[in-house]
Design a protein around this motif. Sequence first.
Motif, mmCIF file in Angstrom:
data_model
loop_
_atom_site.group_PDB
_atom_site.id
_atom_site.type_symbol
_atom_site.label_atom_id
_atom_site.label_comp_id
_atom_site.label_asym_id
_atom_site.label_seq_id
_atom_site.Cartn_x
_atom_site.Cartn_y
_atom_site.Cartn_z
ATOM 1 N N SER A 34 0.823 -1.219 0.000
ATOM 2 C CA SER A 34 0.000 0.000 0.000
ATOM 3 C C SER A 34 0.852 1.262 0.000
ATOM 4 O O SER A 34 0.340 2.349 -0.303
ATOM 5 N N GLY A 120 -4.087 4.270 -2.150
ATOM 6 C CA GLY A 120 -5.254 4.017 -1.315
ATOM 7 C C GLY A 120 -5.949 2.724 -1.693
ATOM 8 O O GLY A 120 -5.320 1.675 -1.841
ATOM 9 N N LEU A 121 -7.287 2.792 -1.866
ATOM 10 C CA LEU A 121 -8.096 1.622 -2.201
ATOM 11 C C LEU A 121 -8.412 1.585 -3.688
ATOM 12 O O LEU A 121 -8.714 2.614 -4.300
ATOM 13 N N GLY A 131 -12.408 -0.783 -2.698
ATOM 14 C CA GLY A 131 -11.615 -1.866 -2.147
ATOM 15 C C GLY A 131 -11.960 -3.237 -2.688
ATOM 16 O O GLY A 131 -11.189 -4.178 -2.524
ATOM 17 N N SER A 151 -8.582 4.373 -8.232
ATOM 18 C CA SER A 151 -8.251 4.298 -6.803
ATOM 19 C C SER A 151 -8.801 5.507 -6.085
ATOM 20 O O SER A 151 -9.097 6.543 -6.694
ATOM 21 N N ALA A 154 -7.409 6.590 1.179
ATOM 22 C CA ALA A 154 -7.869 5.958 2.414
ATOM 23 C C ALA A 154 -6.776 6.143 3.460
ATOM 24 O O ALA A 154 -5.593 5.961 3.169
ATOM 25 N N PRO A 157 -5.638 1.831 4.302
ATOM 26 C CA PRO A 157 -6.258 0.951 3.309
ATOM 27 C C PRO A 157 -6.413 -0.494 3.770
ATOM 28 O O PRO A 157 -7.462 -1.108 3.554
#
Length: 221
Positions: A34, A120-121, A131, A151, A154, A157
Amino acid sequence: ACALTAFLPGSAEAAELRVVVVPELELADLEALSQQGAVGLLVPDAGPETSAARALAALERGAVRNSLLGDDPPGARMIEATFARGSPAGRVIVLALPRGGIQANDRRYPIAVLAPGYRGLLTSKSTRIPGLVSIVDVAPTARDEEDALGSTSAADPVRSLTELDQRIRDNREAKPAVLLVSLALLVALAFLLPAAVLPGFAAILLANLALGMAGATEAWV
């Protein structure tokens, strides 16, 4: 002209991402990944069952066929995935897939897109749940096509993915009890208020739809 012609194929190739399957990849491994890109949970198939062969075929073809139909996903191979023991360096999509023969399609697998612009997600037009990624999203992303993954930022994440995975598990475990209660209510209405059976059935469908839109179900699998 020759120089320009030689340059163009190289540019197109550079725009694509490698797809690498790391069989041992776990959710906890996404913590380090991440920091390099965006992470998510991958749904490997459609229907109640999957297998290593089915998931790989879906990955490389960018398509799924419900396991109840029994056939492989349709279409020609769009990408060629490679396998590695650890996460490779560079611009890459790294993910895990089911291992072995036919098994329940009830697990989500870690995936990360390590490329500029991804943080992030992961976001998917297929699932519309931050996600959560469908296996059909990988090939378009690798080829930099219109339906590629995006994306969203977050704060944590991996924690968000852990909570999402737990919500999906809880919802699946609750489904049988909810179905039994719903059927019992419909039977009671059929005896006591026959005219209310259809409205009651419609209310149950709407409630299930609302849960799905809230990310509590896997209706898109």
